[in-house]
Design a protein around this motif. Sequence first.
Motif, PDB file in Angstrom:
ATOM      1  N   GLU A 117     -87.617  -6.376 -29.951  1.00  0.00           N
ATOM      2  CA  GLU A 117     -88.842  -6.235 -30.749  1.00  0.00           C
ATOM      3  C   GLU A 117     -89.559  -7.569 -30.898  1.00  0.00           C
ATOM      4  OE1 GLU A 117     -91.472  -6.374 -34.091  1.00  0.00           O
ATOM      5  OE2 GLU A 117     -89.536  -7.421 -34.072  1.00  0.00           O
ATOM      6  N   PHE A 118     -88.779  -8.657 -30.925  1.00  0.00           N
ATOM      7  CA  PHE A 118     -89.320  -9.987 -31.202  1.00  0.00           C
ATOM      8  C   PHE A 118     -90.079 -10.590 -30.024  1.00  0.00           C
ATOM      9  CE2 PHE A 118     -88.294 -14.676 -31.149  1.00  0.00           C
ATOM     10  CZ  PHE A 118     -89.215 -15.041 -32.128  1.00  0.00           C
ATOM     11  N   TYR A 167     -97.604 -14.379 -32.263  1.00  0.00           N
ATOM     12  CA  TYR A 167     -96.955 -15.024 -33.403  1.00  0.00           C
ATOM     13  C   TYR A 167     -97.336 -16.505 -33.483  1.00  0.00           C
ATOM     14  CZ  TYR A 167     -93.620 -11.512 -35.189  1.00  0.00           C
ATOM     15  OH  TYR A 167     -93.027 -10.443 -35.809  1.00  0.00           O
ATOM     16  N   TRP A 187     -85.085 -11.461 -36.121  1.00  0.00           N
ATOM     17  CA  TRP A 187     -84.096 -11.818 -35.090  1.00  0.00           C
ATOM     18  C   TRP A 187     -83.354 -13.098 -35.457  1.00  0.00           C
ATOM     19  CZ3 TRP A 187     -84.355 -15.611 -30.831  1.00  0.00           C
ATOM     20  CH2 TRP A 187     -83.233 -15.517 -29.981  1.00  0.00           C
ATOM     21  N   SER A 236     -89.477 -17.160 -39.240  1.00  0.00           N
ATOM     22  CA  SER A 236     -89.174 -16.186 -40.305  1.00  0.00           C
ATOM     23  C   SER A 236     -88.848 -14.808 -39.737  1.00  0.00           C
ATOM     24  CB  SER A 236     -90.357 -16.082 -41.273  1.00  0.00           C
ATOM     25  OG  SER A 236     -91.517 -15.626 -40.595  1.00  0.00           O
ATOM     26  N   SER A 237     -88.649 -14.730 -38.428  1.00  0.00           N
ATOM     27  CA  SER A 237     -88.419 -13.439 -37.774  1.00  0.00           C
ATOM     28  C   SER A 237     -87.067 -12.838 -38.150  1.00  0.00           C
ATOM     29  CB  SER A 237     -88.485 -13.593 -36.258  1.00  0.00           C
ATOM     30  OG  SER A 237     -87.399 -14.389 -35.789  1.00  0.00           O
ATOM     31  N   ASP A 261     -94.174 -17.673 -37.941  1.00  0.00           N
ATOM     32  CA  ASP A 261     -93.747 -16.281 -37.741  1.00  0.00           C
ATOM     33  C   ASP A 261     -92.423 -16.234 -36.979  1.00  0.00           C
ATOM     34  OD1 ASP A 261     -96.057 -15.211 -38.940  1.00  0.00           O
ATOM     35  OD2 ASP A 261     -97.154 -15.222 -37.045  1.00  0.00           O
ATOM     36  N   CYS A 262     -92.291 -17.097 -35.981  1.00  0.00           N
ATOM     37  CA  CYS A 262     -91.053 -17.139 -35.193  1.00  0.00           C
ATOM     38  C   CYS A 262     -89.854 -17.474 -36.081  1.00  0.00           C
ATOM     39  CB  CYS A 262     -91.163 -18.182 -34.080  1.00  0.00           C
ATOM     40  SG  CYS A 262     -92.359 -17.791 -32.786  1.00  0.00           S
ATOM     41  N   GLN A 278     -83.409  -6.124 -32.222  1.00  0.00           N
ATOM     42  CA  GLN A 278     -84.227  -7.151 -32.874  1.00  0.00           C
ATOM     43  C   GLN A 278     -84.880  -8.104 -31.867  1.00  0.00           C
ATOM     44  OE1 GLN A 278     -81.257  -6.147 -33.830  1.00  0.00           O
ATOM     45  NE2 GLN A 278     -81.229  -5.820 -36.060  1.00  0.00           N
ATOM     46  N   SER A 309     -87.718 -24.143 -31.950  1.00  0.00           N
ATOM     47  CA  SER A 309     -88.799 -23.708 -32.836  1.00  0.00           C
ATOM     48  C   SER A 309     -88.993 -24.674 -34.002  1.00  0.00           C
ATOM     49  CB  SER A 309     -88.507 -22.302 -33.371  1.00  0.00           C
ATOM     50  OG  SER A 309     -88.507 -21.354 -32.324  1.00  0.00           O
ATOM     51  N   HIS A 329     -93.872 -10.251 -29.213  1.00  0.00           N
ATOM     52  CA  HIS A 329     -94.817 -10.944 -30.098  1.00  0.00           C
ATOM     53  C   HIS A 329     -95.147 -12.346 -29.582  1.00  0.00           C
ATOM     54  CE1 HIS A 329     -94.927  -7.930 -33.254  1.00  0.00           C
ATOM     55  NE2 HIS A 329     -93.612  -7.858 -33.224  1.00  0.00           N
TER      56      HIS A 329
END
Length: 338
Positions: free
Chosen positions: A258-259, A272, A282, A279-280, A276-277, A255, A131, A262
């Motif tokens: 849920e992640f 996302y 998870w 700052s997740s 966003d990834c 987590q 990422s 997105h």
Amino acid sequence: MAKDIFNTPSEELTLAQKGYKILKAFGEGSYAKVYLSEFQDKGEKTRVLACKIIDTSKAPKDFVKKFLPRELDILIRVNHPHIIHVHSVFQRKSKYFIFMRFAENGDVLEFILKKGSVSEAQARVWFRQLSLALQYLHNMDIAHRDLKCENCLITNNFNLKLADFGFARFVSDNNGKLLLSSTYCGSLSYAPPEILKGAPYLPKNGDIWSLGIILYVMLNKAMPFDDNHIKKLYEQQVSKRWNFRSKVVDSLTPQVKEFLPHLLEPKISNRYSIDDCLSSLWLSMDPRFATLTAAEEQALQASKEGRKAIDAARPTESKGDNVLILKPTDHHHRESLP
């Protein structure tokens, strides 16, 4: 000369004069082969490298005129601790020799096929590294467009390096205007629904979908969708018909459950972004990720200057012995152990 290498004696001699020696083949792409190689410079310790050899005389004209120039243009300018480091690029007649860091532990797909799905903690480390590499590219308006497990390489210290920029491109023009992509790129299994639909698409958003497929494969040792039929694949994607495998689902945290949806979100406006990834919740589960390493911070700051930063870093070209040498600034990043 190794028996599976079809370089001419003249090419071998020219490379040897520059300190390079091609050893043996260990990989093959659409229009290129990858070889184990060595480099030694003025009595220094021999370095093991990978060498991607592209013979443009055997490749389609579209690839030679459009995709290869983009790949070379981007390869020699990017510099990030989680992107495979290019040592140098040589052109001789119809052939290009791309020397790069050798990843001792192969790629993520190889690793998973041999050892099985990875732990969530390990997936988190690799996903973060990937990422950060993608954030660097996206900040400079570059989309990779071929994110897949085979292009995520693993070093001796089990760090992940993003590789293969054959489909990468700038996604804005010189005036900053966003450019839609209309070329189908990458592998079907990793392609988002907007590409399968056949309409012009925003390639950065497509990268995020592919990122989600990679994370799913790491955790499940399987693909989330059946790609045997494109129409059915598209229907599964847009209706979100995927699940974690029963074999692993109970061991995964709430987590990550849920992640991932997105990322595998068919509606682009709800998917996302790379920020966003990063700052997740998870990723924040690992306290080591609260700060960047010095090399990661340096790369992030450089990428915030945008495309101008790498335009300014364009290397000079020197010609000699019928070889074009494009050598980027040789930054050596310290490995950050997982």
